[in-house]
Design a protein around this motif. Sequence first.
Motif, PDB file in Angstrom:
ATOM      1  N   ALA A   1       0.834  -1.203   0.000  1.00  0.00           N
ATOM      2  CA  ALA A   1       0.000   0.000   0.000  1.00  0.00           C
ATOM      3  C   ALA A   1       0.868   1.251   0.000  1.00  0.00           C
ATOM      4  CB  ALA A   1      -0.919  -0.004   1.216  1.00  0.00           C
ATOM      5  N   TYR A   2       0.284   2.358  -0.410  1.00  0.00           N
ATOM      6  CA  TYR A   2       1.004   3.634  -0.409  1.00  0.00           C
ATOM      7  C   TYR A   2      -0.002   4.777  -0.279  1.00  0.00           C
ATOM      8  CZ  TYR A   2      -0.479   3.614  -5.303  1.00  0.00           C
ATOM      9  OH  TYR A   2      -1.227   3.547  -6.446  1.00  0.00           O
ATOM     10  N   VAL A   3       0.500   5.963   0.057  1.00  0.00           N
ATOM     11  CA  VAL A   3      -0.332   7.151   0.215  1.00  0.00           C
ATOM     12  C   VAL A   3      -0.350   7.910  -1.111  1.00  0.00           C
ATOM     13  CG1 VAL A   3      -0.674   9.302   1.488  1.00  0.00           C
ATOM     14  CG2 VAL A   3       0.259   7.295   2.655  1.00  0.00           C
ATOM     15  N   THR A   4      -1.537   8.272  -1.578  1.00  0.00           N
ATOM     16  CA  THR A   4      -1.675   9.000  -2.839  1.00  0.00           C
ATOM     17  C   THR A   4      -1.466  10.496  -2.620  1.00  0.00           C
ATOM     18  OG1 THR A   4      -4.047   9.456  -2.636  1.00  0.00           O
ATOM     19  CG2 THR A   4      -3.400   7.295  -3.517  1.00  0.00           C
ATOM     20  N   GLU A   5      -1.471  11.235  -3.728  1.00  0.00           N
ATOM     21  CA  GLU A   5      -1.314  12.687  -3.636  1.00  0.00           C
ATOM     22  C   GLU A   5      -2.456  13.335  -2.862  1.00  0.00           C
ATOM     23  OE1 GLU A   5      -0.875  14.283  -7.513  1.00  0.00           O
ATOM     24  OE2 GLU A   5       1.134  13.417  -7.842  1.00  0.00           O
ATOM     25  N   ARG A   6      -3.632  12.696  -2.889  1.00  0.00           N
ATOM     26  CA  ARG A   6      -4.782  13.216  -2.138  1.00  0.00           C
ATOM     27  C   ARG A   6      -4.810  12.680  -0.713  1.00  0.00           C
ATOM     28  NH1 ARG A   6      -8.941  15.601  -4.571  1.00  0.00           N
ATOM     29  NH2 ARG A   6     -10.352  14.746  -3.007  1.00  0.00           N
ATOM     30  N   HIS A   7      -3.740  11.953  -0.325  1.00  0.00           N
ATOM     31  CA  HIS A   7      -3.598  11.391   1.011  1.00  0.00           C
ATOM     32  C   HIS A   7      -4.604  10.283   1.293  1.00  0.00           C
ATOM     33  CE1 HIS A   7      -2.006  15.605   1.331  1.00  0.00           C
ATOM     34  NE2 HIS A   7      -0.945  14.893   1.644  1.00  0.00           N
ATOM     35  N   ASP A   8      -5.095   9.638   0.225  1.00  0.00           N
ATOM     36  CA  ASP A   8      -5.834   8.394   0.379  1.00  0.00           C
ATOM     37  C   ASP A   8      -4.823   7.250   0.408  1.00  0.00           C
ATOM     38  OD1 ASP A   8      -8.442   9.599   0.207  1.00  0.00           O
ATOM     39  OD2 ASP A   8      -8.080   9.845  -1.941  1.00  0.00           O
ATOM     40  N   ILE A   9      -5.305   6.037   0.621  1.00  0.00           N
ATOM     41  CA  ILE A   9      -4.437   4.864   0.630  1.00  0.00           C
ATOM     42  C   ILE A   9      -4.834   3.972  -0.537  1.00  0.00           C
ATOM     43  CG2 ILE A   9      -3.681   2.853   1.957  1.00  0.00           C
ATOM     44  CD1 ILE A   9      -4.370   4.415   4.496  1.00  0.00           C
ATOM     45  N   ALA A  10      -3.845   3.500  -1.292  1.00  0.00           N
ATOM     46  CA  ALA A  10      -4.129   2.740  -2.508  1.00  0.00           C
ATOM     47  C   ALA A  10      -3.154   1.582  -2.661  1.00  0.00           C
ATOM     48  CB  ALA A  10      -4.055   3.656  -3.730  1.00  0.00           C
ATOM     49  N   VAL A  11      -3.544   0.632  -3.526  1.00  0.00           N
ATOM     50  CA  VAL A  11      -2.685  -0.460  -3.967  1.00  0.00           C
ATOM     51  C   VAL A  11      -2.851  -0.569  -5.477  1.00  0.00           C
ATOM     52  CG1 VAL A  11      -2.164  -2.921  -3.826  1.00  0.00           C
ATOM     53  CG2 VAL A  11      -2.955  -1.717  -1.790  1.00  0.00           C
ATOM     54  N   ASN A  12      -1.751  -0.504  -6.211  1.00  0.00           N
ATOM     55  CA  ASN A  12      -1.796  -0.620  -7.676  1.00  0.00           C
ATOM     56  C   ASN A  12      -2.788   0.353  -8.315  1.00  0.00           C
ATOM     57  OD1 ASN A  12       0.128  -2.608  -7.593  1.00  0.00           O
ATOM     58  ND2 ASN A  12      -1.315  -4.308  -7.810  1.00  0.00           N
ATOM     59  N   GLY A  13      -2.836   1.554  -7.801  1.00  0.00           N
ATOM     60  CA  GLY A  13      -3.692   2.581  -8.383  1.00  0.00           C
ATOM     61  C   GLY A  13      -5.148   2.514  -7.976  1.00  0.00           C
ATOM     62  N   LEU A  14      -5.516   1.562  -7.132  1.00  0.00           N
ATOM     63  CA  LEU A  14      -6.904   1.406  -6.689  1.00  0.00           C
ATOM     64  C   LEU A  14      -7.005   1.745  -5.211  1.00  0.00           C
ATOM     65  CD1 LEU A  14      -7.711  -1.976  -8.466  1.00  0.00           C
ATOM     66  CD2 LEU A  14      -8.319   0.319  -9.241  1.00  0.00           C
ATOM     67  N   LYS A  15      -7.977   2.574  -4.876  1.00  0.00           N
ATOM     68  CA  LYS A  15      -8.121   2.990  -3.484  1.00  0.00           C
ATOM     69  C   LYS A  15      -8.632   1.848  -2.620  1.00  0.00           C
ATOM     70  CE  LYS A  15     -10.044   6.984  -2.614  1.00  0.00           C
ATOM     71  NZ  LYS A  15     -10.911   8.179  -2.691  1.00  0.00           N
ATOM     72  N   ILE A  16      -8.087   1.779  -1.403  1.00  0.00           N
ATOM     73  CA  ILE A  16      -8.573   0.808  -0.426  1.00  0.00           C
ATOM     74  C   ILE A  16      -9.057   1.501   0.839  1.00  0.00           C
ATOM     75  CG2 ILE A  16      -7.188  -1.140  -1.230  1.00  0.00           C
ATOM     76  CD1 ILE A  16      -5.131  -0.448   0.931  1.00  0.00           C
ATOM     77  N   SER A  17      -8.746   2.792   0.972  1.00  0.00           N
ATOM     78  CA  SER A  17      -9.168   3.552   2.141  1.00  0.00           C
ATOM     79  C   SER A  17      -9.645   4.907   1.658  1.00  0.00           C
ATOM     80  CB  SER A  17      -8.019   3.707   3.133  1.00  0.00           C
ATOM     81  OG  SER A  17      -8.462   4.360   4.303  1.00  0.00           O
TER      82      SER A  17
END
Length: 332
Positions: A104-120
């Motif tokens: 997982a990683y933090v997106t520019e909008r500070h959401d959490i994603a995996v492979n470009g898909l949001k999980i949080s």
Amino acid sequence: MDPWTNIAFEEWYNTNPQEIILFLWRNNSCAVIGRNQNPWKECNVRLLQKHDIPLIRRKSGGGTVFHDIGNTNYTLIMPRIDFTRKHTAELVVRALTTRLDIPAYVTERHDIAVNGLKISLIYLIMRRAYHHGTMLIDTDLDRIKRYLNVERQNLITKGVESFPSPVTNLCNYSSTVSHESFCEAVKDYFTEYYRDYVNHGSNKSATTVDEEFISNIPKTWEWVYGQTPDFTHKFEKEFEWSHVKALFESKNGIITAITLTPSNIKYHNLINALEDSFEGRKYGDEKDIDNALNDVRVSEQLSGSNIGGTSISTSEMQRVVNDIGKWIKESS
């Protein structure tokens, strides 16, 4: 798993002025909108009602989410001075990557994603810093699409709109992840990071929360729908008897004005009666729609009308009223 109770806990924990709190929880199926959002813009309200799924308006801001037992909600509450959006998201990401081996990683909008898909999905800020997320673990993504994806481009609202993104479940990246393992991972990392602040003896359970506080979480129409910011809604339809355009104006969920424009002038008087009857009614409320239609049905308008020498029979008027009513129910 009662959503009203869990949201009450979340708000109750937010009243502790100095503590840093991690709250992990799950809800039965429900849709939750932010304080300043429009439910008809964000949700398929009619489908939620049909399936007896609660619609809840938070007292705090943020976007719309769908909860069920397949996703786990986490709330991190702290003094505002200690809060950054990126940091709180990174805390959860580190728990996922180091404890559960999920990339997982933090997106520019500070959401959490995996492979470009949001999980949080969301964060919120109130009088204290208040980061809330819905972690998709094994939820039914088709239900999210059915209940939250609403195409209403002609509904213009002054409220806050959500920003839908493609989503996925954690179970697609780990065969062992579960509600319990996610909670343990986040709790362990939270305890380690905030070890100087954590007082294990002060843990609060549901039984210690003030029951009066829980009972005061608003469930009324006036809160869930009546807090809706001003909006307008345009739609149109071709009937056998005429093409009709509609423009609704609403304030606090109440219809303040409605304009129905038929292409056939023959129905002018009847349309005027419908417009007058809808003003002051609850937008989208089936009972109020039926009451508005019934008021017109029993009025003198149904005794017949004559525009330009063209007479309208009672049966024809009934058909027009029924068509308009069904159309408005489907569109609102």
